[in-house]
Design a protein around this motif. Structure first.
Motif, mmCIF file in Angstrom:
data_model
loop_
_atom_site.group_PDB
_atom_site.id
_atom_site.type_symbol
_atom_site.label_atom_id
_atom_site.label_comp_id
_atom_site.label_asym_id
_atom_site.label_seq_id
_atom_site.Cartn_x
_atom_site.Cartn_y
_atom_site.Cartn_z
ATOM 1 N N VAL A 109 3.914 -76.759 -25.029
ATOM 2 C CA VAL A 109 5.234 -76.963 -24.430
ATOM 3 C C VAL A 109 5.164 -76.582 -22.955
ATOM 4 O O VAL A 109 4.889 -75.426 -22.616
ATOM 5 N N VAL A 132 11.965 -74.522 -30.313
ATOM 6 C CA VAL A 132 11.283 -73.259 -30.595
ATOM 7 C C VAL A 132 11.501 -72.849 -32.049
ATOM 8 O O VAL A 132 10.555 -72.423 -32.737
ATOM 9 N N SER A 142 1.648 -72.455 -31.412
ATOM 10 C CA SER A 142 2.420 -73.122 -30.366
ATOM 11 C C SER A 142 2.071 -72.489 -29.028
ATOM 12 O O SER A 142 2.101 -71.266 -28.897
ATOM 13 N N TYR A 144 2.976 -72.108 -25.005
ATOM 14 C CA TYR A 144 4.067 -72.232 -24.034
ATOM 15 C C TYR A 144 3.520 -71.924 -22.650
ATOM 16 O O TYR A 144 2.744 -70.993 -22.463
ATOM 17 N N ALA A 148 8.516 -72.432 -19.779
ATOM 18 C CA ALA A 148 8.711 -72.486 -21.227
ATOM 19 C C ALA A 148 8.422 -71.126 -21.867
ATOM 20 O O ALA A 148 9.016 -70.770 -22.883
ATOM 21 N N ALA A 152 11.006 -69.131 -24.237
ATOM 22 C CA ALA A 152 10.635 -68.767 -25.604
ATOM 23 C C ALA A 152 10.866 -67.287 -25.877
ATOM 24 O O ALA A 152 11.430 -66.907 -26.913
ATOM 25 N N HIS A 235 1.291 -67.663 -25.141
ATOM 26 C CA HIS A 235 2.040 -67.831 -23.895
ATOM 27 C C HIS A 235 1.126 -67.681 -22.692
ATOM 28 O O HIS A 235 0.317 -66.746 -22.637
#
Length: 364
Positions: A109, A132, A142, A144, A148, A152, A235
Motif C-alpha cells: 500500500v 486496512v 501487508s 505500508y 500509508a 495504518a 511498515h
C-alpha cells in the motif's frame, strides 16, 4: 521467473520491461499457476502512478528469483485524480472495493501527498480504513509505505504522526535493531531513501507493541512490524523501492513549486545522496533561487549534471528485505494449508515441511 501482471491489455508499459533478464507476463484467466498473489494498492499522485508501478515491479521481480509472483493493481476510488489519472486507473486498475469479498497473499500500500492537516480529514480516509481492516483479515502480510504507514498505525493503534521542522529527504544509514526473519542477509548497517514531512516515533511504536527493525539517528525509525490479526503488517517510513534518480526528481519538483510560488519553503538538498561536486552545484543553484526567486529560473535546474554520478546504494538490501517478505508469505501459506499431523507412529516430523530457504529458522 516472469512476474505475472493481472491486466487485460498488453498495452501496459510494464510488458516491455525486463528486470534481471525477466519480463512481465499477462496472467491468463483461470490460470492455475502456483504463485504468490500480491496487490499493489497504488495511491500515488497521477505523475507518479507509472513510476511507482515500475519501481515495485522491478523490486519484486529482483526479489522473487524462483518464486512466481502475480501482481494485481488496485487504487482507492476516493484518491484525487486528474482526468488523465481517472482514465489511466480505469484502464489498468480495479477499485479496492473489489477486494472486500476476496483475499490475496499480500498487499503493498503506497502513500500519497498529504492534503489535510489531519489524516482523518483526507478525502480517501474512510476507504483507507476499510482497506486496512480488510488486510488484517484477508492477507498473510501487508506492506505500508510512507504516508500509508502513518494512516495504518493511527487507525490500528492510535499512534499519531508528528510534523517535522523540515522535510526529511535523502539517503540515510539504517541500523538493524532486532533479530527478525525479514532482516536475514541484510547488512547490520545499510542505506535507504526517505522523503517525508512527518514521522512516527520509536517510543510510541514500542509502547503499542510494534517491533522496530531498523532505525537511524538522522531519519528515525524506518522499518517496523506488528502482527495484526491474520496479517503481519510491515511498515517502511522510507522508500526501499525508489530508483536511482527518484529523489532527484522529487527535489526538482519541490524546487519548481517554490520558484512558481506554490510553496513558500525552499527545499533542502537531499542528504547523503549527491557527491561533493553535485552538492556544490546544487548549493549555488539554491542560493540563487532564494535571492532571485522567479519561475523562469526553473529552466536552469541542472538535472542532467546532477544525475551523472548518482549511485543506487540501497537496491541490494531492499531486494533482500523483499525476498524475505516473499519467502515469509510462501512459508505461511504452506503452513496454513498443511493438513493436521497424524497421531501415533506415523506423525509427521514438525520440521519436515519447512521452507528450504535459510531465512526461516535464521533470525539475522
Amino acid at each position: 521467473m516472469p512476474v505475472l501482471i493481472d491486466i487485460d491489455s498488453h498495452e501496459h508499459h510494464l510488458f516491455s520491461r525486463a528486470p534481471n533478464g525477466g519480463t512481465a507476463a499477462m496472467a491468463s484467466p483461470g490460470s492455475r499457476v502456483e504463485c504468490l498473489d500480491i496487490g499493489l494498492i497504488n495511491n500515488m499522485p497521477d505523475a507518479a502512478l507509472m513510476s511507482t508501478e515500475r519501481q515495485i515491479f522491478d523490486l519484486v521481480g529482483a526479489a522473487a528469483e524462483r518464486l512466481v509472483v502475480r501482481l494485481h493493481f488496485y487504487t482507492m476510488a476516493t484518491t484525487p485524480r486528474s482526468e488523465w489519472g481517472h482514465d489511466y486507473v480505469r484502464r489498468y486498475y480495479r477499485s479496492t472495493d473489489d477486494l472486500l469479498n476476496g483475499g490475496l497473499d499480500g498487499v503493498i500500500v503506497t502513500g500519497t501527498e498529504p492534503r489535510a492537516a489531519n489524516l482523518t480529514e483526507e478525502p480517501y480516509w474512510n476507504s483507507f480504513v476499510q482497506l486496512v481492516d480488510w488486510a488484517r483479515e484477508n492477507t498473510l502480510s501487508s506492506v505500508y509505505s510512507c504516508l500509508a504507514v502513518h494512516g495504518a498505525v493511527l487507525h490500528m493503534d492510535g499512534v499519531e504522526r508528528h510534523k517535522l521542522p523540515a522535510k526529511c529527504i535523502g539517503v540515510f544509514a539504517q541500523t538493524k535493531t532486532t533479530r527478525h526473519p525479514l532482516m536475514h542477509n541484510v547488512p547490520a548497517t545499510f542505506r535507504i531513501p526517505h522523503a517525508r514531512w512527518n514521522e512516527v516515533t520509536e517510543r510510541e511504536l514500542v509502547n503499542c507493541g510494534y517491533s522496530v527493525l531498523t532505525t537511524s539517528p538522522q531519519s528515525g525509525v524506518d522499518c517496523f512490524v506488528k502482527q495484526q490479526k491474520k496479517s503481519l503488517f510491515v511498515h517502511f517510513q522510507g522508500h526501499p523501492e525508489y530508483e536511482t534518480q527518484t529523489l532527484l526528481g522529487e527535489y526538482r519538483r519541490d524546487m519548481g513549486r517554490f520558484l512558481r510560488g506554490e510553496n513558500e519553503v525552499c527545499p533542502t538538498i537531499p542528504r547523503g545522496y549527491f557527491g561533493m561536486e553535485a552538492e556544490e552545484l546544487l548549493t549555488a543553484y539554491r542560493r540563487k533561487a532564494l535571492s532571485d526567486r522567479c519561475p523562469e529560473f526553473f529552466a536552469d535546474f541542472p538535472a542532467d549534471r546532477l544525475a551523472r554520478d548518482l549511485r543506487n546504494a540501497w537496491h541490494r538490501p531492499a531486494r533482500h528485505i523483499y525476498r524475505n517478505w516473499l519467502l515469509y508469505m510462501a512459508s505461511q501459506r504452506a503452513a496454513r494449508s498443511r493438513p493436521p499431523p497424524l497421531s501415533g507412529r506415523n506423525r509427521t516430523r514438525p520440521d519436515s515441511h519447512r521452507s528450504g530457504d535459510p531465512a526461516f529458522g535464521h533470525h539475522g
